[in-house]
Motif scaffolding. Structure first.
Motif, mmCIF file in Angstrom:
data_model
loop_
_atom_site.group_PDB
_atom_site.id
_atom_site.type_symbol
_atom_site.label_atom_id
_atom_site.label_comp_id
_atom_site.label_asym_id
_atom_site.label_seq_id
_atom_site.Cartn_x
_atom_site.Cartn_y
_atom_site.Cartn_z
ATOM 1 N N VAL A 158 7.611 -14.904 12.286
ATOM 2 C CA VAL A 158 8.127 -14.231 13.478
ATOM 3 C C VAL A 158 9.640 -14.109 13.349
ATOM 4 O O VAL A 158 10.305 -15.027 12.874
ATOM 5 N N VAL A 159 10.158 -12.945 13.753
ATOM 6 C CA VAL A 159 11.597 -12.670 13.687
ATOM 7 C C VAL A 159 12.002 -12.074 15.018
ATOM 8 O O VAL A 159 11.287 -11.242 15.582
ATOM 9 N N THR A 160 13.147 -12.513 15.525
ATOM 10 C CA THR A 160 13.646 -11.915 16.759
ATOM 11 C C THR A 160 15.076 -11.454 16.556
ATOM 12 O O THR A 160 15.849 -12.086 15.829
ATOM 13 N N ASP A 161 15.409 -10.326 17.154
ATOM 14 C CA ASP A 161 16.758 -9.781 17.098
ATOM 15 C C ASP A 161 17.048 -9.172 18.468
ATOM 16 O O ASP A 161 16.561 -8.099 18.793
ATOM 17 N N LYS A 162 17.791 -9.908 19.285
ATOM 18 C CA LYS A 162 18.168 -9.458 20.631
ATOM 19 C C LYS A 162 16.968 -8.984 21.454
ATOM 20 O O LYS A 162 16.978 -7.895 22.014
#
Length: 195
Positions: A158-162
């Motif tokens: 899982v990756v989150t960016d803003k």
């Protein structure tokens, strides 16, 4: 910070969604107390319903039929805290040709709401102009498409960016849902549309 028990979440899909990538988030988010609406375009195989693709079956085949809570034309981002985009090859490929679906995803991003896409659903983020300069993941076979959309693609569960959450495949669903809950709890993420 919105509590997940007060959150209103939209899951956007059409015929051919990857079965587990819709059913698991809907079940887990509802179990945590969120209100979840399954939303689809009006034109589906069965009126008011969408049919899953079960890629985990042997052999892969059509799967469960899911009731649609609301039509795509009847919803707006202002009424929700997050949008969840299940994958599968068929579902996002159909939806990226639906201008109304792309506009809705853009409205979520423009209004600082959580946008979460798994597997092949980052195709929708490319189409919506949300990938440029962002750190993202996806199903491995579409990583070139995501990179060509300007993203920094990484191979992580899982990756989150803003407030934009991406995951690779059904095996990452628990981490995907946990990150959606976390990002909703953080509140508004600001306008994330490309300038």
């Amino acid at each position: 910070m919105p509590d997940i028990r007060q959150a209103h979440i939209l899951v956007l899909a059409t015929d051919g969604f990857e079965q587990s990538e819709l059913l698991v988030p809907v079940e887990q988010l509802r179990a945590k107390g969120a209100t979840v609406d399954v939303v689809a375009p009006e034109q589906t195989q069965q009126p008011g319903k969408i049919v899953a693709w079960n890629g985990e079956a042997s052999p892969p085949n059509w799967g469960e039929v899911v009731k649609v809570d609301k039509a795509l034309s009847a919803v707006k981002a202002a009424d929700y805290d997050a949008i969840v985009l299940p994958g599968g090859q068929i579902n996002p490929d159909k939806l990226r040709g639906e201008q109304q679906a792309i506009a809705l995803i853009q409205d979520f991003a423009r209004n600082g709401k959580v946008v979460a896409a798994i597997c092949h659903a980052p195709w929708l983020l490319v189409e919506a102009g949300l990938t440029k300069g962002r750190r993202m993941t996806s199903f491995a076979s579409i990583q070139t498409d995501v990179k060509n959309g300007g993203a920094n693609w990484v191979d992580q569960e899982v990756v989150t960016d803003k407030g934009i959450v991406t995951s690779r495949s059904p095996k990452d669903l628990d981490a995907f849902v946990a990150k959606i809950v976390e990002e909703i709890g953080e509140g508004n993420h600001g306008d994330r549309m490309a300038a």
